[in-house]
Each structure stands twice: as C-alpha cells, then as structure tokens.
Write an enzyme that holds these catalytic residues in place. Structure first.
Site, PDB file in Angstrom:
ATOM      1  N   CYS A 155       0.842  -1.196   0.000  1.00 14.46           N
ATOM      2  CA  CYS A 155       0.000   0.000   0.000  1.00 14.46           C
ATOM      3  C   CYS A 155       0.878   1.247   0.000  1.00 14.46           C
ATOM      4  CB  CYS A 155      -0.915  -0.019   1.229  1.00 14.46           C
ATOM      5  SG  CYS A 155      -1.903   1.479   1.358  1.00 14.46           S
ATOM      6  N   CYS A 158      -0.345   4.107   2.229  1.00 16.52           N
ATOM      7  CA  CYS A 158      -0.199   3.858   3.672  1.00 16.52           C
ATOM      8  C   CYS A 158       1.261   4.016   4.098  1.00 16.52           C
ATOM      9  CB  CYS A 158      -0.622   2.437   4.047  1.00 16.52           C
ATOM     10  SG  CYS A 158      -2.126   1.863   3.280  1.00 16.52           S
ATOM     11  N   ASP A 159       2.179   3.511   3.303  1.00 22.45           N
ATOM     12  CA  ASP A 159       3.572   3.370   3.760  1.00 22.45           C
ATOM     13  C   ASP A 159       4.563   4.268   3.039  1.00 22.45           C
ATOM     14  OD1 ASP A 159       2.656   1.376   5.439  1.00 22.45           O
ATOM     15  OD2 ASP A 159       2.984  -0.203   3.965  1.00 22.45           O
TER      16      ASP A 159
END
Ligand code: NAP
Length: 329
Positions: A155, A158-159
């Site tokens: 992701c 997200c990261d």
C-alpha cells in the site's frame, strides 16, 4: 434459466435457528465496509431495514488506501480515498446503519437465520450481503512475508511516507502500480517500476502523469526473483530480464507490490460456489445459490471492478435482500 436463477427452497426453521430473546436479529448483515458494503447499508437503511455492517479494519476497504480517486462521478477535482470512505460511512449511518469492527471468522449461512461469528461476538441476520472485497496479491517470493513491514509493502499511500527521499521499487504494470509510481515519485528520490512485459496494462489516464515523472524508471520484461535483505530489512531485489535472461541487482529501501488482487472469499468456500479464481458466483442481482445470501462488489465474479461498480452492486444487493425479506418473513 441458469442454475443460479432457480429459486432454491427456503429451509424450514430448525431448532438451532430459534431466536434467543436477547439476540438481536438484523434484517441485513453486511460483511465488509468498503464502498459496496457502505452503499448496501445506505440503501438497506433507507428502505427501513435494520442493517449491521461488520468491518475488519477501517471503513472504505481498499478504496480508503487510495491516495486520490479521480474516476468517481461527482468529484471533478478528485477526492481522497479515505475521505470518500468516511463520507460513505456517514451516509449509511444517517439512515440508521450500525457499524461494528470485527473480522468475520466463521459463518453459518444455510439456515433461515444467518450467523456471523467474529472472535468475540456473534451476529444474526435474516439476510447477509457479502461485500468482503479483495486483498493485494503476494508475489510468492521467499522472505516476502518475513519482510512485510520491513521494506515490503502492499500500500503506497499507507507506507510511502516511510521512504521519503529514498529509493523504492514497484512491481506490477496495472493501474495500481502506475498510480503508486506517480504518488511515490513525489516522495521518493527514485522509483523503479518492474514489469514482466513490454507494455503496461495501466489505462491511458495513468500513462500521461506517469510519463511526466522524471524520477520514475521502468524496467521492462523484468521479474523479481529474490528479495535481498540486510539486518532483517529490505536491501534490494535480484532481477531477471525474461527476454535476455540477464540477472541484475537493484538496490532499494522499499518494495511496493502491486500485482493485482485476490478475493476475500476463503471463509465461504464450503458453503458457496466460487469460480476458479476464488470469486463468488452470483447472478447480476447479486443472489448466490443460497437463499438470503448475496455477494456484491469486488468479491463477486464480474468483469469490471471499480468503485462505481462496487457501489452499484451494493445498491442491487440491498434491493435483492429487501425483496427476499419481504417474501420470506
Ligand atoms: P491488475 O490490473 O490485475 O494488474 C496487475 C499487474 O501486475 C499486471 O500488470 C500484471 O502483469 C502484473 N502481475 C500480476 N501477477 C504478477 C506476478 N506474479 N509477477 C509480476 N507481475 C505480476 O491489478 P491492479 O493494478 O491492482 O488493478 C486491479 C483493478 O483495480 C483493476 O480493475 C484496476 O482498473 C482497478 N484500479 C482502479 C484504479 C482507479 O481507477 N482509480 C486504481 C487502481 C486500480 P500483466 O500486465 O503482464 O498481466
């Protein structure tokens, strides 16, 4: 008439289905709170039905992990995936839908009262809409699981921030890989896309922005054969050019895997029909072969998986559930 279109007999209520006085029975239990689940909840609630949404993580599913959604009508400037998810949840709650967090671990779908079990609770419903979506596919390389969260990610939104100013690789050539490359190019020093063929699968809408990213390089006809690590963290990849057979090493701090999705249907394999890829077989009204059980959104076998098709399925499933309840209870 196909097998799915035949209306199976509704089983008579058995003793195990008799309702405990204290146990609430919802008209609809929606498993999964992505765009499909939220829409099913909104339509069910608005039809005056009691609706519970059981969601394992945060509402929005995969959509909530998308940086920018640009192809959902009504938002000409685009909208953040997380923000859209929150709006969809709020819209459903406005019509009385309840949301609980919990991962469905076991289901009993065959009786007249359907039961969904999480680790700590059980929920009962007259009908169930399965909107469990899909999850990112793994590459299946050695060390991939061990290094997840230590340099391997599925992701980018997200990261990505963990890799500010660093070098990363993205594996895949579809819309997700292309969108991730554009997103990460704004954060990282260098982004290398690794694609197994010589053309991208990604749609044209992603290609122009991708071409404009000066720090994105694409390695064509290339596959990752090994994840390299040092001190328990990703150090790079061993690559193979499938045209020439040449082996190379690419040193990166992070690897983003974007090689498609697998349906979240394992829990239903014993009680529903799945196709060879694991998608739930249901007709275009989302009815499965089990009475009162509907499969909608990305987990259903269909040709196009987008947010708009997920919300369409959600509306359809709520309508089908409403008709089922009206005819059977
Ligand atoms: P996808 O379209 O299935 O693409 C997967 C990519 O990974 C393909 O390029 C494929 O290569 C490659 N791949 C698959 N298995 C591989 C393996 N084992 N090793 C190396 N490469 C592998 O998946 P996606 O990009 O995640 O998109 C999924 C769906 O979501 C699509 O319908 C897409 O349109 C949609 N989506 C939409 C948006 C949006 O509209 N905003 C954003 C993201 C995704 P080949 O090309 O050789 O098959």
């Amino acid at each position: 008439m196909t097998e799915l279109e035949k209306t199976p007999e509704v089983p008579a209520m058995e003793d195990k289905d008799r309702i405990h006085e204290e146990q609430k029975v919802y008209d609809i239990i929606v498993v999964g709170g992505g765009p499909c689940g939220c829409t099913a909840a909104l339509y069910g609630g608005r039809a005056g039905l009691s609706v519970l949404v059981v969601e394992a993580l945060a509402p929005g599913g995969q959509m909530a992990t998308t940086d920018r959604v640009e192809n959902y009508p009504g938002f000409p400037q685009g909208i953040g995936g997380y923000e859209l998810a929150e709006q969809m949840k709020t819209g459903a709650e406005r019509f009385g839908a309840e949301f609980v967090s919990g991962e469905a671990k076991k289901v009993e779908l065959g009786g007249k009262i359907k039961k969904i079990y999480t680790n700590s609770k059980e929920y009962w419903g007259r009908s169930v809409i399965l909107a469990t979506g899909a999850s990112p596919r793994e590459l299946g390389l050695p060390l991939e699981k061990e290094l997840r969260g230590r340099g391997v990610s599925y992701c980018a939104t997200c990261d990505g921030m963990f890799y500010r100013g660093k070098k990363v690789a993205i594996i895949g050539g579809g819309d997700t890989a292309a969108a991730d490359a554009v997103y990460l190019s704004r954060i990282c020093e260098k982004v290398t896309m690794i694609h197994r063929r010589d053309t991208l699968r990604a749609s044209r809408a992603y290609l122009e922005p991708l071409k404009a990213c000066s720090n994105v390089e694409i390695l064509w006809n290339t596959v990752a054969e090994e994840i390299l690590q040092e001190d328990g963290k990703v150090k790079g990849l061993r690559l193979k050019n499938v045209s020439t057979g040449e082996n190379t090493q690419l040193l990166v701090d992070g690897i983003f895997v974007a090689v498609g999705n697998v349906p979240n249907s394992g829990l239903f394999a014993d009680c529903l029909r799945l196709d060879s890829n694991g998608y739930i077989m249901a007709d275009s009204t989302t009815r499965t072969a089990v009475q009162g059980v509907f499969a909608a959104g990305d987990v259903r076998r269909k040709s196009l998986r987008q947010i708009v098709t997920a919300v369409s399925d959600g509306a359809q499933a709520a309508l089908a559930a409403e008709e089922y309840i009206a005819s059977q209870f």
